[in-house]
Design a protein around this motif. Structure first.
Motif, PDB file in Angstrom:
ATOM      1  N   UNK A 174      16.907  67.121  73.926  1.00  0.00           N
ATOM      2  CA  UNK A 174      18.006  68.281  73.354  1.00  0.00           C
ATOM      3  C   UNK A 174      18.572  69.157  74.687  1.00  0.00           C
ATOM      4  N   UNK A 175      17.444  69.610  75.334  1.00  0.00           N
ATOM      5  CA  UNK A 175      17.745  70.481  76.451  1.00  0.00           C
ATOM      6  C   UNK A 175      18.588  69.615  77.605  1.00  0.00           C
ATOM      7  N   UNK A 176      18.231  68.376  77.724  1.00  0.00           N
ATOM      8  CA  UNK A 176      18.942  67.639  78.781  1.00  0.00           C
ATOM      9  C   UNK A 176      20.350  67.071  78.404  1.00  0.00           C
ATOM     10  N   UNK A 177      20.292  66.983  77.250  1.00  0.00           N
ATOM     11  CA  UNK A 177      21.805  66.425  76.592  1.00  0.00           C
ATOM     12  C   UNK A 177      22.678  67.782  76.736  1.00  0.00           C
ATOM     13  N   UNK A 178      22.201  68.609  76.512  1.00  0.00           N
ATOM     14  CA  UNK A 178      23.004  69.916  76.343  1.00  0.00           C
ATOM     15  C   UNK A 178      23.494  70.310  77.674  1.00  0.00           C
ATOM     16  N   UNK A 179      22.569  70.180  78.809  1.00  0.00           N
ATOM     17  CA  UNK A 179      22.854  70.580  80.010  1.00  0.00           C
ATOM     18  C   UNK A 179      24.149  69.414  80.565  1.00  0.00           C
ATOM     19  N   UNK A 180      23.934  68.080  80.220  1.00  0.00           N
ATOM     20  CA  UNK A 180      24.815  67.144  80.681  1.00  0.00           C
ATOM     21  C   UNK A 180      26.205  67.258  80.095  1.00  0.00           C
ATOM     22  N   UNK A 181      26.133  67.916  78.730  1.00  0.00           N
ATOM     23  CA  UNK A 181      27.426  68.157  78.117  1.00  0.00           C
ATOM     24  C   UNK A 181      28.092  69.291  78.644  1.00  0.00           C
ATOM     25  N   UNK A 182      27.420  70.231  79.372  1.00  0.00           N
ATOM     26  CA  UNK A 182      27.896  71.352  80.204  1.00  0.00           C
ATOM     27  C   UNK A 182      28.194  71.147  81.394  1.00  0.00           C
ATOM     28  N   UNK A 183      28.160  69.821  81.835  1.00  0.00           N
ATOM     29  CA  UNK A 183      28.344  69.306  83.259  1.00  0.00           C
ATOM     30  C   UNK A 183      27.312  69.556  84.346  1.00  0.00           C
ATOM     31  N   UNK A 184      26.363  69.853  83.996  1.00  0.00           N
ATOM     32  CA  UNK A 184      25.034  70.038  85.026  1.00  0.00           C
ATOM     33  C   UNK A 184      24.414  68.698  85.140  1.00  0.00           C
ATOM     34  N   UNK A 185      23.710  68.709  86.441  1.00  0.00           N
ATOM     35  CA  UNK A 185      22.940  67.524  86.821  1.00  0.00           C
ATOM     36  C   UNK A 185      21.832  67.447  85.725  1.00  0.00           C
ATOM     37  N   UNK A 186      21.537  66.129  85.204  1.00  0.00           N
ATOM     38  CA  UNK A 186      20.620  65.894  84.086  1.00  0.00           C
ATOM     39  C   UNK A 186      19.099  65.878  85.051  1.00  0.00           C
ATOM     40  N   UNK A 187      18.991  65.527  86.112  1.00  0.00           N
ATOM     41  CA  UNK A 187      17.759  65.384  86.573  1.00  0.00           C
ATOM     42  C   UNK A 187      16.852  64.177  86.572  1.00  0.00           C
ATOM     43  N   UNK A 188      15.995  63.952  87.416  1.00  0.00           N
ATOM     44  CA  UNK A 188      15.244  62.720  87.078  1.00  0.00           C
ATOM     45  C   UNK A 188      14.260  62.821  86.115  1.00  0.00           C
ATOM     46  N   UNK A 189      13.997  61.626  85.529  1.00  0.00           N
ATOM     47  CA  UNK A 189      12.911  61.703  84.551  1.00  0.00           C
ATOM     48  C   UNK A 189      11.494  61.923  85.214  1.00  0.00           C
ATOM     49  N   UNK A 190      11.522  61.456  86.582  1.00  0.00           N
ATOM     50  CA  UNK A 190      10.057  61.457  87.091  1.00  0.00           C
ATOM     51  C   UNK A 190       9.767  62.843  87.842  1.00  0.00           C
ATOM     52  N   UNK A 233      22.994  55.478  80.505  1.00  0.00           N
ATOM     53  CA  UNK A 233      23.940  55.750  79.155  1.00  0.00           C
ATOM     54  C   UNK A 233      24.705  56.958  78.893  1.00  0.00           C
ATOM     55  N   UNK A 234      25.664  57.098  78.154  1.00  0.00           N
ATOM     56  CA  UNK A 234      26.590  58.310  77.978  1.00  0.00           C
ATOM     57  C   UNK A 234      25.711  58.965  76.917  1.00  0.00           C
ATOM     58  N   UNK A 235      26.125  60.326  76.823  1.00  0.00           N
ATOM     59  CA  UNK A 235      25.290  61.227  75.883  1.00  0.00           C
ATOM     60  C   UNK A 235      25.520  60.751  74.667  1.00  0.00           C
ATOM     61  N   UNK A 236      26.649  60.084  74.234  1.00  0.00           N
ATOM     62  CA  UNK A 236      26.441  59.467  72.958  1.00  0.00           C
ATOM     63  C   UNK A 236      25.641  58.321  72.799  1.00  0.00           C
ATOM     64  N   UNK A 237      25.372  57.513  73.818  1.00  0.00           N
ATOM     65  CA  UNK A 237      24.720  56.218  73.652  1.00  0.00           C
ATOM     66  C   UNK A 237      23.106  56.817  73.693  1.00  0.00           C
ATOM     67  N   UNK A 238      22.914  57.900  74.200  1.00  0.00           N
ATOM     68  CA  UNK A 238      21.480  58.581  74.313  1.00  0.00           C
ATOM     69  C   UNK A 238      21.005  58.993  73.172  1.00  0.00           C
ATOM     70  N   UNK A 239      22.022  59.519  72.359  1.00  0.00           N
ATOM     71  CA  UNK A 239      21.813  60.311  71.120  1.00  0.00           C
ATOM     72  C   UNK A 239      21.575  59.219  70.183  1.00  0.00           C
ATOM     73  N   UNK A 240      22.473  57.983  70.217  1.00  0.00           N
ATOM     74  CA  UNK A 240      22.316  56.934  69.200  1.00  0.00           C
ATOM     75  C   UNK A 240      21.038  56.157  69.458  1.00  0.00           C
ATOM     76  N   UNK A 241      20.684  55.732  70.610  1.00  0.00           N
ATOM     77  CA  UNK A 241      19.737  54.721  70.846  1.00  0.00           C
ATOM     78  C   UNK A 241      18.363  55.317  71.498  1.00  0.00           C
TER      79      UNK A 241
END
Length: 401
Positions: free
Chosen positions: A59-75, A118-126
């Motif tokens: 949720x925190x990552x998606x919120x940041x992406x929707x605000x236009x911030x960098x998501x950051x790497x998973x690692x 993925x897009x935020x929508x694809x991430x939410x969905x799958x």
């Protein structure tokens, strides 16, 4: 990092307790294929709150992406969380390495690909249902006639028809394939060019789509607690909403990133097998007697134990180095991950085989568990790229400098 912290050890002991209570009693059912691993893995996630942590982080990552911030790497930047990732892998691999394979493909490869591309929508969905273990994920790239030539030999195709793509092809050796709810599927765009020059596309498919067939679990030498199967696609129609972003070489690049993640993770899997084989061997050497002496008093047995300990130290140091790299926000290169995987896989297989030899006739019996670990460890030298492929990736990196 030269040893686990007190906090790490508390996590380790808690995971061990859960494994002793939930996994060991079910080991025969897992080995026979009677019990798929997914409910056990969901239990692990719920017991340690890993599903809620994944949901909160998502949720925190998606919120940041929707605000236009960098998501950051998973690692990167996981801090102490790196140990929380590695310790369950190590402990599970002492008992049932297949559980880690099943979990890792759904989380690291299937969900990881969607989270990267993925897009935020694809991430939410799958992706979210995969990250919380609510759904089972598969990552489908290997084909019957491609093997190590995953990209060049790929024959699965997607043909653009109006606003949709029509997908055809077959995949094999697909971890979680028989039970997957969500499948990340790699294929080539059928655009008339030479097949080896075509763009790699990546789609997200769902169980039950018309034309998609998922086989029953394949019989194999080891990793019985990780179901493996085949996928057959006959004119499967996928809308553009199922296509992950690619660009000219996006599909290949995302797969290579996943190879890095998967190969680095094999070191932690190998460490679990090595530690368990060493523990069982030391215990057996102390109690088994021949000619009126415990076998641990004989130098050839001592040599086996000493080599196992050397392997344990070396592979543990690779795992510690990987954790430190994660804390520093640096992912290993493909060559570094290949080197980790090559050494750790060979070490685990050799240690497990020596454990069988140390146990003698008992070691060949499934009752004594080193038999299962030896079969499971051999898979480390094959999946995520064979030993031979690791050698080529390491050598090419050295020669390109």
């Amino acid at each position: 990092m030269i040893e686990w912290s007190e906090e790490d050890l508390m996590i380790r002991d808690a995971v061990r307790g859960w494994i002793d209570a939930e996994v060991r009693p079910n080991l025969d059912a897992l080995e026979s294929g009677e019990l798929p691993p997914y409910d056990l893995l969901r239990g692990l996630y719920k017991t340690f709150g890993m599903d809620e942590m994944a949901r909160s982080s998502f949720r925190a990552r998606i919120a940041k992406e929707r605000e236009g911030g960098a998501a950051g790497g998973e690692e990167g930047g996981q801090g102490g969380g790196a140990a929380m990732t590695m310790l369950p892998i190590i402990e599970l691999c002492k008992v049932a390495p297949g559980l880690v394979s099943a979990m890792g493909v759904g989380l690291g490869l299937a969900a990881g690909t969607i989270m990267k591309r993925g897009t935020p929508e694809q991430k939410e969905r799958w992706a979210l249902p995969l990250l919380t273990m609510e759904k089972v994920g598969a990552w489908a790239i290997t084909e019957p006639n491609s093997g190590s030539d995953a990209f060049g030999g790929m024959q699965a195709t997607a043909r653009k028809v109006g606003d949709e793509y029509v997908i055809n092809g077959a995949k094999t050796f697909i971890t979680n394939g028989p039970y997957a709810d969500t499948i990340v599927f790699y294929c080539k765009l059928d655009d008339g060019r030479d097949p080896r020059d075509r763009e790699i596309l990546t789609f997200v498919l769902d169980r039950g789509m018309e034309g998609l067939e998922q086989s029953r679990p394949l019989r194999k030498m080891g990793l019985h607690s990780s179901p493996t199967g085949e996928l057959f696609l006959n004119d499967v129609r996928a809308g553009a909403d199922r296509l992950l972003s690619s660009g000219a070489q996006g599909g290949k690049e995302s797969a290579r990133q996943n190879f890095v993640t998967e190969r680095a993770g094999v070191a932690a899997m190998a460490l679990g097998v090595i530690e368990e084989c060493l523990r069982l061997s030391v215990e057996y050497a102390k109690t088994r007697e021949l000619w009126g002496r415990r076998i641990g008093d004989f130098q050839l047995i001592q040599l086996k134990l000493a080599k196992m300990e050397v392997a344990r130290l070396n592979v543990q140091n690779l795992v510690f180095r990987h954790i430190e790299m994660q804390r520093a926000g640096r992912a290993p290169t493909l060559a570094e991950a290949s080197a980790m995987k090559l050494y750790a896989a060979q070490a685990a297989s050799e240690v497990a085989q020596e454990a069988v030899q140390l146990f003698g006739g008992n070691g060949y019996m499934s009752e004594y568990r080193v038999e299962q670990l030896a079969r499971d460890a051999k898979s480390f030298q094959i999946y995520a790229g064979t030993d031979e492929i690791q050698v080529t990736h390491i050598a090419r990196d050295l020669l390109s400098r």
